[in-house]
Design a protein around this motif. Structure first.
Motif, PDB file in Angstrom:
ATOM      1  N   UNK A 186       0.847  -1.185   0.000  1.00  0.00           N
ATOM      2  CA  UNK A 186       0.000   0.000   0.000  1.00  0.00           C
ATOM      3  C   UNK A 186       0.887   1.241   0.000  1.00  0.00           C
ATOM      4  N   UNK A 187       0.633   2.182  -0.914  1.00  0.00           N
ATOM      5  CA  UNK A 187       1.347   3.460  -0.966  1.00  0.00           C
ATOM      6  C   UNK A 187       2.858   3.238  -1.043  1.00  0.00           C
ATOM      7  N   UNK A 188       3.625   3.676  -0.037  1.00  0.00           N
ATOM      8  CA  UNK A 188       5.063   3.410  -0.017  1.00  0.00           C
ATOM      9  C   UNK A 188       5.347   1.922  -0.179  1.00  0.00           C
ATOM     10  N   UNK A 189       4.472   1.087   0.406  1.00  0.00           N
ATOM     11  CA  UNK A 189       4.633  -0.360   0.276  1.00  0.00           C
ATOM     12  C   UNK A 189       4.455  -0.848  -1.149  1.00  0.00           C
ATOM     13  N   UNK A 190       3.670  -0.097  -1.954  1.00  0.00           N
ATOM     14  CA  UNK A 190       3.552  -0.450  -3.364  1.00  0.00           C
ATOM     15  C   UNK A 190       4.863  -0.250  -4.095  1.00  0.00           C
ATOM     16  N   UNK A 191       5.555   0.846  -3.786  1.00  0.00           N
ATOM     17  CA  UNK A 191       6.904   1.071  -4.327  1.00  0.00           C
ATOM     18  C   UNK A 191       7.796  -0.110  -3.944  1.00  0.00           C
ATOM     19  N   UNK A 192       7.757  -0.492  -2.651  1.00  0.00           N
ATOM     20  CA  UNK A 192       8.599  -1.589  -2.175  1.00  0.00           C
ATOM     21  C   UNK A 192       8.247  -2.929  -2.785  1.00  0.00           C
ATOM     22  N   UNK A 213       7.120  10.488 -10.893  1.00  0.00           N
ATOM     23  CA  UNK A 213       7.307  10.647 -12.328  1.00  0.00           C
ATOM     24  C   UNK A 213       8.534  11.481 -12.651  1.00  0.00           C
ATOM     25  N   UNK A 214       9.167  12.109 -11.659  1.00  0.00           N
ATOM     26  CA  UNK A 214      10.349  12.928 -11.906  1.00  0.00           C
ATOM     27  C   UNK A 214      11.193  12.990 -10.642  1.00  0.00           C
ATOM     28  N   UNK A 215      12.469  13.379 -10.793  1.00  0.00           N
ATOM     29  CA  UNK A 215      13.336  13.529  -9.634  1.00  0.00           C
ATOM     30  C   UNK A 215      12.863  14.654  -8.709  1.00  0.00           C
ATOM     31  N   UNK A 216      12.449  15.815  -9.201  1.00  0.00           N
ATOM     32  CA  UNK A 216      11.934  16.829  -8.271  1.00  0.00           C
ATOM     33  C   UNK A 216      10.762  16.312  -7.432  1.00  0.00           C
ATOM     34  N   UNK A 217       9.901  15.513  -8.050  1.00  0.00           N
ATOM     35  CA  UNK A 217       8.775  14.924  -7.315  1.00  0.00           C
ATOM     36  C   UNK A 217       9.290  13.994  -6.209  1.00  0.00           C
ATOM     37  N   UNK A 218      10.237  13.125  -6.552  1.00  0.00           N
ATOM     38  CA  UNK A 218      10.804  12.199  -5.562  1.00  0.00           C
ATOM     39  C   UNK A 218      11.610  12.945  -4.498  1.00  0.00           C
ATOM     40  N   UNK A 219      12.374  13.957  -4.923  1.00  0.00           N
ATOM     41  CA  UNK A 219      13.229  14.713  -3.992  1.00  0.00           C
ATOM     42  C   UNK A 219      12.394  15.402  -2.917  1.00  0.00           C
ATOM     43  N   UNK A 242      13.334   3.385  -8.631  1.00  0.00           N
ATOM     44  CA  UNK A 242      12.001   3.814  -9.070  1.00  0.00           C
ATOM     45  C   UNK A 242      11.391   2.811 -10.063  1.00  0.00           C
ATOM     46  N   UNK A 243      10.245   2.189  -9.715  1.00  0.00           N
ATOM     47  CA  UNK A 243       9.627   1.200 -10.616  1.00  0.00           C
ATOM     48  C   UNK A 243       9.270   1.757 -11.991  1.00  0.00           C
ATOM     49  N   UNK A 244       8.857   3.023 -12.070  1.00  0.00           N
ATOM     50  CA  UNK A 244       8.470   3.579 -13.362  1.00  0.00           C
ATOM     51  C   UNK A 244       9.634   3.664 -14.340  1.00  0.00           C
TER      52      UNK A 244
END
Length: 272
Positions: A155-161, A184-190, A205-207
């Motif tokens: 779920x959420x962060x867990x979906x990334x994991x 979708x971008x480094x600024x978003x992740x940062x 990043x899975x995407x």
């Protein structure tokens, strides 16, 4: 007639005879200690486990269908969201959802939830949740008569994991995400202040690694009012998962409780 000396001698002989009587038989041998823990004793168990990979103790929450023997069940990992814990899956009602699914025909399986952090990947420090999942969790499960993980859900962060775990374990039979927190971008992740730097994010990043994700056995769920909706739509376009569901809902417990019955059924049908 016996003399006084004879009486004393006879008494001494009798005393010696009594002292030389056989010793009582030994008691039963001690019961050997079990070589490993038994299968989980109930539908839900919570145990603190020392994780060398994470450098801390973590909760291992095991959930099995009520009324079903747990020994030998296949296992789906459950990865929680940011700020939550493994026990969050209990408050979301997963034990009842799993039991209800099995009672209506879904093949039984177990769910193993762990405590994680920083999107379930190694960032700047030594804490490595993925190494815990790969190197430590299978032994913890085997010690409880459960199979190694063959599915993952987050779920959420867990979906990334869960998606990161699926990249490293292409033999998984199922991987499912609800409201996956993807960027979708480094600024978003940062802006999340989690990743050490842009290369750290790009590696995980899975995407950015759709070729490592396989459509068969994958499912994506997301609410249409979720802030990660755009990222989840990109995931579906890039991977073409077996199942994708976009329905009314936000990034909250209400949406996840509504999606969980379908997700649990999806996973169980692929683990049989």
């Amino acid at each position: 007639m016996l003399s006084r000396r004879g009486l004393l001698a006879g008494s001494a002989l009798a005393l010696l005879a009594g002292c030389s009587s056989p010793e009582p038989p030994p008691g039963p041998p001690p019961v050997p200690a079990p070589s490993r823990p038994s299968a989980p004793p109930g539908p839900v168990t919570v145990q603190r486990m020392p994780s060398a990979a994470r450098g801390t103790d973590v909760d291992l929450v095991l959930i099995t269908p009520s009324g079903v023997p747990s020994a030998g069940l296949p296992v789906c990992l459950a990865l929680h969201g940011r700020g939550a814990r493994a026990r969050t899956f209990l408050s979301l009602g997963v034990p009842d959802v799993l039991t209800a699914a099995v009672r209506t025909g879904t093949p039984p399986f177990a769910i193993a939830a762990l405590d994680g952090d920083h999107y379930w990947v190694k960032t700047a420090g030594a804490d490595d949740p993925q190494r815990m999942l790969t190197d430590e969790v299978p032994a913890w499960l085997a010690a409880r008569d459960l199979r190694p993980p063959s599915a993952a859900f987050g779920i959420s962060m867990g979906g990334f994991g869960a998606l990161r775990y699926a990249r490293a374990h292409p033999d998984l039979k199922a991987v499912a995400t609800a409201s996956a927190a993807l960027f979708v971008s480094w600024p978003d992740a940062r802006s999340r202040k989690v990743f050490a730097d842009e290369p750290n994010w790009r590696d995980d990043e899975p995407l950015l690694h759709p070729a490592d994700l396989h459509p068969a056995g994958s499912g994506v769920w997301c609410g249409e009012s979720d802030p990660f909706l755009t990222a989840n739509r990109r995931l579906v376009k890039a991977v073409s998962p077996e199942v994708s569901r976009f329905s009314p809902g936000g990034h909250d417990d209400e949406y996840w409780r509504g999606a969980l019955p379908e997700i649990v059924k999806f996973v169980g049908e692929r683990l049989s």
